[in-house]
Design a protein around this motif. Structure first.
Motif, short mmCIF file in Angstrom:
data_model
loop_
_atom_site.label_atom_id
_atom_site.label_comp_id
_atom_site.label_asym_id
_atom_site.label_seq_id
_atom_site.Cartn_x
_atom_site.Cartn_y
_atom_site.Cartn_z
N GLY A 148 0.93 -1.30 0.13
CA GLY A 148 0.05 0.05 -0.13
C GLY A 148 0.89 1.39 -0.07
O GLY A 148 0.43 2.27 -0.60
N LEU A 149 2.00 1.20 0.86
CA LEU A 149 2.83 2.43 0.75
C LEU A 149 3.59 2.52 -0.59
O LEU A 149 3.68 3.96 -0.96
CB LEU A 149 3.89 2.33 2.00
N VAL A 150 3.76 1.45 -1.04
CA VAL A 150 4.58 1.62 -2.41
C VAL A 150 3.81 2.16 -3.45
O VAL A 150 3.92 3.09 -4.31
CB VAL A 150 5.32 0.44 -2.55
N THR A 151 2.51 1.67 -3.48
CA THR A 151 1.48 2.25 -4.42
C THR A 151 1.08 3.64 -4.24
O THR A 151 1.01 4.44 -5.15
CB THR A 151 0.10 1.40 -4.34
N ALA A 152 0.92 4.01 -2.98
CA ALA A 152 0.72 5.69 -2.61
C ALA A 152 1.93 6.46 -3.08
O ALA A 152 1.63 7.38 -3.73
CB ALA A 152 0.44 5.56 -1.27
N PHE A 153 3.13 5.99 -3.02
CA PHE A 153 4.16 6.63 -3.48
C PHE A 153 4.30 6.94 -5.10
O PHE A 153 4.45 7.72 -5.16
CB PHE A 153 5.36 5.97 -2.88
N ILE A 154 4.06 5.86 -5.51
CA ILE A 154 3.93 5.81 -7.00
C ILE A 154 2.78 6.75 -7.60
O ILE A 154 3.06 7.48 -8.52
CB ILE A 154 3.86 4.47 -7.50
N HIS A 156 1.67 9.30 -6.06
CA HIS A 156 2.02 10.49 -5.61
C HIS A 156 3.14 11.09 -6.82
O HIS A 156 3.05 12.27 -7.22
CB HIS A 156 2.71 10.63 -4.31
N LEU A 157 3.97 10.19 -7.07
CA LEU A 157 5.03 10.68 -8.05
C LEU A 157 4.13 10.88 -9.57
O LEU A 157 4.43 11.70 -10.38
CB LEU A 157 5.96 9.47 -8.26
N GLU A 158 3.32 10.17 -9.91
CA GLU A 158 2.48 10.28 -11.14
C GLU A 158 1.87 11.61 -11.12
O GLU A 158 1.81 12.39 -12.12
CB GLU A 158 1.72 9.07 -11.34
N ARG A 159 1.25 11.88 -10.00
CA ARG A 159 0.38 13.34 -9.90
C ARG A 159 1.36 14.40 -10.11
O ARG A 159 0.98 15.44 -10.58
CB ARG A 159 -0.25 13.25 -8.45
N GLY A 160 2.57 14.25 -9.45
CA GLY A 160 3.48 15.24 -9.39
C GLY A 160 3.86 15.52 -10.96
O GLY A 160 4.23 16.64 -11.29
#
Length: 163
Positions: A148-154, A156-160
Motif C-alpha cells: 500500500g505504501l509503495v502504491t501510494a508513493f507511485i 504521488h509521483l505520477e500526480r507530481g
C-alpha cells in the motif's frame, strides 16, 4: 845682612813660592778636575730632574687615561645594562606573543575537535535511530502495508509529474 834675616826672607820666599806652586797646581790640575766633576754632577742632576719631570708627565697622562678608561667602563656597563634590558623585553614580548598564538591555536583546535565530536555523535545517533526505526518498521509493517505504501508513493509521483 845677617843670617836671621836671610833665613826669615828665605822662609817668606819659600812660603810664597809654596803658595804660588799650590795655586798653580790648583789652577792647572785640580780646578779643572773639580769643575769637570761639578759639571758632571750637574748634568746628572739635570738628567735626573728631566727623568723626574717626564715621569710626572707620564703619570699625569696615565692618570688621565685611567679616568677616561673608568668613564668608558661606566658607559659600556650602562650600555650593556640597557641592551640586556631591551633584549629581555624583546624576549618576553616574543614569548608572550608565541604563548598567545599557541593559546589561540589551541582554542581553534578545541573548537574543531568539539565540532568533529558533535558530528561523530550525530552520525552515531542517526545510525542508531535508523537502526531502531528499521527494526521497528519491520516489526510494524507487513507485506500488505508495504504494498500500500509503495502504491501510494507511485501515485504521488505520477500526480507530481502531471502538474
Amino acid at each position: 845682612m845677617n843670617y836671621e834675616s836671610i833665613a826669615l826672607l828665605s822662609q817668606v820666599v819659600s812660603a810664597f813660592l809654596f803658595i804660588a806652586a799650590l795655586v798653580f797646581i790648583w789652577v792647572k790640575y785640580l780646578q779643572p778636575a773639580v769643575l769637570a766633576a761639578q759639571e758632571s754632577h750637574n748634568r746628572q742632576i739635570a738628567e735626573a730632574e728631566r727623568h723626574r719631570d717626564e715621569a710626572k708627565a707620564t703619570l699625569d697622562a696615565l692618570q688621565g687615561e685611567i679616568v677616561a678608561a673608568q668613564s668608558d667602563s661606566s658607559a659600556i656597563g650602562a650600555r650593556a645594562r640597557t641592551q640586556a634590558q631591551r633584549e629581555r623585553e624583546a624576549a618576553l614580548t616574543e614569548a608572550r606573543a608565541s604563548g598567545e598564538r599557541a593559546v589561540r591555536n589551541a582554542a581553534g583546535e578545541l573548537d574543531r575537535s568539539r565540532e568533529a565530536a558533535r558530528k561523530q555523535l550525530r552520525e552515531e545517533l542517526l545510525e542508531k535511530a535508523l537502526g531502531v526505526a528499521r527494526s521497528d518498521a519491520a516489526a510494524r509493517v507487513n507485506r500488505a502495508v508495504d504494498t500500500g505504501l509503495v502504491t501510494a508513493f507511485i501515485n504521488h509521483l505520477e500526480r507530481g509529474a502531471r502538474n
